[in-house]
Design an enzyme around this catalytic site. Sequence first.
Site, short mmCIF file in Angstrom:
data_model
loop_
_atom_site.label_atom_id
_atom_site.label_comp_id
_atom_site.label_asym_id
_atom_site.label_seq_id
_atom_site.Cartn_x
_atom_site.Cartn_y
_atom_site.Cartn_z
N LEU A 62 -16.22 11.68 11.32
CA LEU A 62 -15.66 11.68 10.13
C LEU A 62 -14.48 10.56 10.10
CD1 LEU A 62 -16.05 13.16 7.66
CD2 LEU A 62 -14.27 14.75 8.38
N ASP A 72 -20.58 11.89 3.27
CA ASP A 72 -21.57 11.60 2.34
C ASP A 72 -20.97 11.92 0.98
OD1 ASP A 72 -23.15 10.66 4.57
OD2 ASP A 72 -24.01 12.71 4.68
N ASN A 101 -28.91 -2.18 12.34
CA ASN A 101 -28.19 -2.69 11.09
C ASN A 101 -27.06 -3.51 11.19
OD1 ASN A 101 -29.18 -1.30 8.60
ND2 ASN A 101 -29.56 0.35 9.75
N HIS A 123 -26.43 5.89 4.19
CA HIS A 123 -27.18 6.95 4.34
C HIS A 123 -28.50 6.98 4.05
CE1 HIS A 123 -27.29 11.32 5.20
NE2 HIS A 123 -28.19 11.39 4.37
N GLY A 158 -27.48 0.10 16.52
CA GLY A 158 -26.87 -0.85 15.85
C GLY A 158 -27.80 -1.84 15.47
C1 GAR Z 1 -29.46 4.03 9.85
O1 GAR Z 1 -30.76 4.68 9.66
C2 GAR Z 1 -28.30 4.67 8.93
O2 GAR Z 1 -28.67 5.03 7.69
C3 GAR Z 1 -27.97 5.96 9.51
O3 GAR Z 1 -28.11 5.70 11.00
C4 GAR Z 1 -29.10 4.68 11.39
C5 GAR Z 1 -28.59 3.91 12.17
O4 GAR Z 1 -29.68 2.99 12.73
N1 GAR Z 1 -26.77 6.61 9.34
C6 GAR Z 1 -26.62 7.99 9.26
O5 GAR Z 1 -27.51 8.85 9.36
C7 GAR Z 1 -25.27 8.41 8.69
N2 GAR Z 1 -25.20 9.84 8.19
P1 GAR Z 1 -29.11 1.45 13.51
O6 GAR Z 1 -28.04 2.16 14.54
O7 GAR Z 1 -30.38 1.03 14.16
O8 GAR Z 1 -28.35 0.53 12.59
#
Ligand code: GAR
Length: 207
Positions: A105, A163, A32, A122, A30
Site C-alpha cells: 500500500l 484498487d 511490465n 490491475h 518486472g
Molecule cells: C501484472 O499482471 C500486474 O497487472 C499485476 O502484477 C503483474 C506483474 O507482472 N498487478 C497486480 O496484481 C496488482 N494488484 P510483471 O512483474 O511481469 O510486470
Amino acid sequence: MLKGYFCRNNSETMESRGLIRVAIFASGNGSNAENIFHYFKESKHIQIAYIVSNKKEAFVLERAKKLGVPSLFMDNKEFRQGNRILEEMKSHSIDFIVLAGFLVLIPANLIEAYLDQIINIHPALLPKFGGKGMYGDFVHRAVSESGELKTGITVHFVNQAYDEGSIIFQKSVDIEARENPNKIAEKVHALEYEYFPAIIKQVILSK
Ligand code: GAR
C-alpha cells in the site's frame, strides 16, 4: 500540468518543461517495467528514471541493472513509513510514479505529494477481483473459478485503498468459463504490454 510535489510553474509547456521523470515500482518479475522502459527509451518527453522494489530478490532489479536504470530496494517496513521513499523520489526529481505489479500500500505522504500522479495497473476488470491480497495469479485463479467469460486490465489512479482510485482505462478480453489461470494470465499480460505504456503517456501528457 503536473500539480503535485514537484509542480513546475503554470506557464510551462511540455516542450519547455524538459523530461518528465518517471519511477516504476514493482515487486516481482518486472516484465511490465521492462516493456514500459522500451516504449519510452527514445522519448524526448518521458524518461523511466528510477525503479523501486520492496523485494530484494525481485527479478525487476536484475532488469533495471541490465537496462541501466538506477534502482532501489526498500523493505516493506521502511516503505510504509513513507519518509525515505518520499526523499528518494525528491532526490531523483521524480515527477510521476507507475505501479507495475507493486504489492505494498502506498503511504499517505506519497499520495499527497503526488496527487493524481501515481497510477496502477490491475490484472482484472475492477471493481471485480480487486482489493487486498488480489494480485497476480490470485486474481487469475479467482477469475477462472468464478466462471466469468471476460476479464481484462484496469489502469487507475492510486489512493489510500487497494484498487479503489478512479479508473482511467479498461480493456477486456474473452475467456472460456473456468479457463486455465495460466492462459488467462497470458491474455492479460498481452493486454498490459499493448496498452499500459500508451496510457501512461496519455495521462502524463494530459497534465
Ligand atoms: C501484472 O499482471 C500486474 O497487472 C499485476 O502484477 C503483474 C506483474 O507482472 N498487478 C497486480 O496484481 C496488482 N494488484 P510483471 O512483474 O511481469 O510486470
